[in-house]
Design a protein around this motif. Structure first.
Motif, PDB file in Angstrom:
ATOM      1  N   SER A   1       3.216 -11.399  -4.958  1.00  0.00           N
ATOM      2  CA  SER A   1       2.661 -11.505  -6.310  1.00  0.00           C
ATOM      3  C   SER A   1       3.542 -10.886  -7.393  1.00  0.00           C
ATOM      4  O   SER A   1       3.135 -10.852  -8.553  1.00  0.00           O
ATOM      5  CB  SER A   1       1.279 -10.849  -6.339  1.00  0.00           C
ATOM      6  OG  SER A   1       1.412  -9.458  -6.121  1.00  0.00           O
TER       7      SER A   1
ATOM      8  N   TYR B   1       3.342 -16.487  -5.563  1.00  0.00           N
ATOM      9  CA  TYR B   1       2.192 -17.413  -5.568  1.00  0.00           C
ATOM     10  C   TYR B   1       1.260 -17.231  -6.750  1.00  0.00           C
ATOM     11  O   TYR B   1       0.293 -17.970  -6.885  1.00  0.00           O
ATOM     12  CB  TYR B   1       1.427 -17.442  -4.239  1.00  0.00           C
ATOM     13  CG  TYR B   1       1.014 -16.154  -3.557  1.00  0.00           C
ATOM     14  CD1 TYR B   1       1.021 -14.915  -4.166  1.00  0.00           C
ATOM     15  CD2 TYR B   1       0.583 -16.216  -2.231  1.00  0.00           C
ATOM     16  CE1 TYR B   1       0.645 -13.769  -3.488  1.00  0.00           C
ATOM     17  CE2 TYR B   1       0.189 -15.076  -1.539  1.00  0.00           C
ATOM     18  CZ  TYR B   1       0.224 -13.849  -2.182  1.00  0.00           C
ATOM     19  OH  TYR B   1      -0.160 -12.715  -1.503  1.00  0.00           O
TER      20      TYR B   1
ATOM     21  N   GLY C   1      -2.809 -13.649   6.187  1.00  0.00           N
ATOM     22  CA  GLY C   1      -3.721 -12.504   6.186  1.00  0.00           C
ATOM     23  C   GLY C   1      -4.410 -12.362   4.843  1.00  0.00           C
ATOM     24  O   GLY C   1      -5.121 -11.395   4.611  1.00  0.00           O
TER      25      GLY C   1
ATOM     26  N   LEU D   1      -6.421  -8.125  16.756  1.00  0.00           N
ATOM     27  CA  LEU D   1      -5.504  -7.323  17.579  1.00  0.00           C
ATOM     28  C   LEU D   1      -6.177  -6.781  18.838  1.00  0.00           C
ATOM     29  O   LEU D   1      -5.605  -6.804  19.923  1.00  0.00           O
ATOM     30  CB  LEU D   1      -4.925  -6.170  16.748  1.00  0.00           C
ATOM     31  CG  LEU D   1      -4.025  -5.193  17.521  1.00  0.00           C
ATOM     32  CD1 LEU D   1      -2.790  -5.885  18.075  1.00  0.00           C
ATOM     33  CD2 LEU D   1      -3.644  -4.007  16.650  1.00  0.00           C
TER      34      LEU D   1
HETATM   35  P1  NDP Z   1      -1.453  -5.285   2.968  1.00  0.00           P
HETATM   36  O1  NDP Z   1      -0.539  -4.151   2.796  1.00  0.00           O
HETATM   37  O2  NDP Z   1      -0.857  -6.606   3.316  1.00  0.00           O
HETATM   38  O3  NDP Z   1      -2.328  -5.435   1.656  1.00  0.00           O
HETATM   39  C1  NDP Z   1      -2.976  -6.629   1.345  1.00  0.00           C
HETATM   40  C2  NDP Z   1      -2.079  -7.567   0.517  1.00  0.00           C
HETATM   41  O4  NDP Z   1      -2.772  -8.801   0.383  1.00  0.00           O
HETATM   42  C3  NDP Z   1      -1.828  -7.082  -0.898  1.00  0.00           C
HETATM   43  O5  NDP Z   1      -0.732  -6.203  -1.016  1.00  0.00           O
HETATM   44  C4  NDP Z   1      -1.583  -8.384  -1.634  1.00  0.00           C
HETATM   45  O6  NDP Z   1      -0.205  -8.756  -1.620  1.00  0.00           O
HETATM   46  C5  NDP Z   1      -2.352  -9.430  -0.800  1.00  0.00           C
HETATM   47  N1  NDP Z   1      -3.499  -9.962  -1.546  1.00  0.00           N
HETATM   48  C6  NDP Z   1      -3.629 -11.248  -1.943  1.00  0.00           C
HETATM   49  N2  NDP Z   1      -4.769 -11.417  -2.615  1.00  0.00           N
HETATM   50  C7  NDP Z   1      -5.369 -10.208  -2.671  1.00  0.00           C
HETATM   51  C8  NDP Z   1      -6.583  -9.747  -3.266  1.00  0.00           C
HETATM   52  N3  NDP Z   1      -7.406 -10.573  -3.926  1.00  0.00           N
HETATM   53  N4  NDP Z   1      -6.903  -8.443  -3.134  1.00  0.00           N
HETATM   54  C9  NDP Z   1      -6.096  -7.606  -2.460  1.00  0.00           C
HETATM   55  N5  NDP Z   1      -4.916  -7.992  -1.877  1.00  0.00           N
HETATM   56  C10 NDP Z   1      -4.569  -9.290  -1.987  1.00  0.00           C
HETATM   57  O7  NDP Z   1      -2.564  -4.909   4.066  1.00  0.00           O
HETATM   58  P2  NDP Z   1      -2.399  -4.824   5.671  1.00  0.00           P
HETATM   59  O8  NDP Z   1      -0.982  -5.031   6.045  1.00  0.00           O
HETATM   60  O9  NDP Z   1      -3.115  -3.620   6.140  1.00  0.00           O
HETATM   61  O10 NDP Z   1      -3.245  -6.074   6.174  1.00  0.00           O
HETATM   62  C11 NDP Z   1      -2.849  -7.402   5.841  1.00  0.00           C
HETATM   63  C12 NDP Z   1      -3.903  -8.365   6.361  1.00  0.00           C
HETATM   64  O11 NDP Z   1      -3.845  -8.369   7.779  1.00  0.00           O
HETATM   65  C13 NDP Z   1      -5.331  -7.986   5.978  1.00  0.00           C
HETATM   66  O12 NDP Z   1      -6.059  -9.140   5.692  1.00  0.00           O
HETATM   67  C14 NDP Z   1      -5.852  -7.346   7.243  1.00  0.00           C
HETATM   68  O13 NDP Z   1      -7.229  -7.414   7.360  1.00  0.00           O
HETATM   69  C15 NDP Z   1      -5.147  -8.187   8.289  1.00  0.00           C
HETATM   70  N6  NDP Z   1      -5.037  -7.568   9.606  1.00  0.00           N
HETATM   71  C16 NDP Z   1      -5.619  -8.225  10.649  1.00  0.00           C
HETATM   72  C17 NDP Z   1      -5.534  -7.731  11.916  1.00  0.00           C
HETATM   73  C18 NDP Z   1      -6.139  -8.500  13.026  1.00  0.00           C
HETATM   74  O14 NDP Z   1      -6.263  -7.960  14.122  1.00  0.00           O
HETATM   75  N7  NDP Z   1      -6.533  -9.728  12.827  1.00  0.00           N
HETATM   76  C19 NDP Z   1      -4.881  -6.442  12.195  1.00  0.00           C
HETATM   77  C20 NDP Z   1      -4.232  -5.855  11.033  1.00  0.00           C
HETATM   78  C21 NDP Z   1      -4.339  -6.411   9.781  1.00  0.00           C
HETATM   79  P3  NDP Z   1       0.346  -9.623  -2.891  1.00  0.00           P
HETATM   80  O15 NDP Z   1       0.123  -8.747  -4.079  1.00  0.00           O
HETATM   81  O16 NDP Z   1       1.780  -9.869  -2.605  1.00  0.00           O
HETATM   82  O17 NDP Z   1      -0.483 -10.868  -2.922  1.00  0.00           O
END
Ligand code: NDP
Length: 325
Positions: A172, A191, A215, A264
């Motif tokens: 972003s 995006y 994610g 996970l």
């Molecule tokens: P991040 O550090 O990736 O933080 C979330 C990122 O999502 C933000 O930095 C932002 O990046 C983007 N984003 C896009 N739209 C939004 C919004 N409306 N509000 C907030 N953030 C938004 O977090 P994590 O690395 O901890 O987790 C990433 C994803 O992976 C999460 O969805 C998490 O739940 C998932 N996850 C799933 C696991 C599983 O087992 N399935 C295990 C670990 C994590 P930008 O500003 O560039 O858009």
């Protein structure tokens, strides 16, 4: 009774529901150990637990991972002793001490700091299982990674590049774009300003990507489906922007797509699985393939600020809490 500081959620909701308070230090039970936490990893899932999107019985101590030393060992525990340096994935880690099943604990060698262990934890295991199991990334693939500068996102860029893919990241901001590039993204799309599907088509000669790691959820789901090539795989693993709405399965027939929604913990269900994936992640760290990017270390009592920051989309890489013992 000896007490400790912890972040407790008594009712779900906004960041004001994070209460820093004294509670009893947990005692070990049959098959569990108590860990004196040094660093605690913050993950986006913590915000789902706090808000109630994912439910836990109330009240609870927030958090899913930490690194520290074993301070007490319960009956029936073999192979672990007081003083062992460990990393832990389980519940109630926003605290000075956590109690957890011994199967959820992994030893760390002296060359890995507690800070690094807490920083790789869930996010590196997630990224590595995604690229090896959910969609096994192959040399020559085009891979799309949403939120490419986030915690899991940076690791997905590093690991997809390591496996020989051409990596396209979405972010972003310009600052996040630069960081994603430094971590393996060959192309980065903002995006919030650009048409992702058009850009992906331009990069892939109109064919789309072999694998998509999403994610972000609600706001990117349609983009993910449209960015996939015929026979492609769309892996939805999170909901940072909201939950993906229900879909009609027949839309997958348009390109014979595969979709998957992995968690996970289902890759780490047994001691053997957990040990295998941790072993591989430690090896990738030692080889320099996995590189940690720590955005900020907060004091435990400042967990609220950490949640404000991660939800405001200004963070990159990993956020940590330091247990203030
Ligand atoms: P991040 O550090 O990736 O933080 C979330 C990122 O999502 C933000 O930095 C932002 O990046 C983007 N984003 C896009 N739209 C939004 C919004 N409306 N509000 C907030 N953030 C938004 O977090 P994590 O690395 O901890 O987790 C990433 C994803 O992976 C999460 O969805 C998490 O739940 C998932 N996850 C799933 C696991 C599983 O087992 N399935 C295990 C670990 C994590 P930008 O500003 O560039 O858009």
């Amino acid at each position: 009774m000896a007490t400790m500081k912890a972040i407790v959620v008594e009712e779900t909701g906004g960041v004001d529901k994070l209460t820093y308070k004294d509670i009893p230090i947990p005692q070990p039970k049959e098959g569990t150990v108590v860990i004196k936490n040094h660093f605690i990893g913050i993950n986006y899932i913590d915000t789902y637990h706090r808000s109630g999107l994912y439910t836990l019985p109330l009240p609870f101590v927030l958090g899913r991972e930490s690194a520290g030393e074993i301070s007490a060992v319960g009956p029936g525990v073999e192979g672990f002793k007081v003083g062992d340096r460990v990393v832990y994935i389980g519940g109630s880690t926003y605290a000075e001490y956590s109690e957890g099943k011994v199967d959820a604990v992994e030893k760390i060698t002296n060359d890995i700091s507690y800070e690094t262990a807490a920083a790789i934890g869930i996010q590196a295991l997630t990224a590595w299982t995604l690229v090896r199991e959910s969609y096994p990334v192959k040399k020559g693939d085009y891979i799309l990674v949403h939120a490419a500068a986030g915690g899991v996102g940076l690791l997905l860029c590093q690991l997809s590049k390591y496996l020989g893919a051409t990596v396209i990241g979405t972010v972003s901001s310009a600052e996040k774009a630069a960081l994603a590039r430094e971590n393996g993204a060959d192309y980065v799309i903002n995006y919030t300003e650009e048409d992702v599907v058009a850009k992906v088509n331009e990069i892939t000669n109109g064919l789309g990507c072999h694998g998509i790691f999403d994610g972000v959820g609600k706001s990117t789901w349609d983009i993910s489906l449209q960015s996939a090539r015929r026979l492609g795989s769309v892996i939805s693993f999170g909901n940072a922007s909201g939950v993906v709405p229900p879909i009609s399965i027949s839309i997958l027939a348009q390109k014979n797509l595969k979709i998957m929604r992995p968690a996970l913990y289902n890759y780490l269900a047994t001691r053997e699985e957990s040990h295998k994936w941790w072993g591989e992640v430690f090896e990738l760290l030692a080889k320099g393939v996995i590189k940690t990017h720590i955005y900020k270390v907060y004091n435990l009592e400042d967990a609220k600020q950490a949640h404000i920051d991660i939800e405001s989309r200004k963070t990159t890489g990993k956020l940590l809490l330091k247990a203030t013992l």
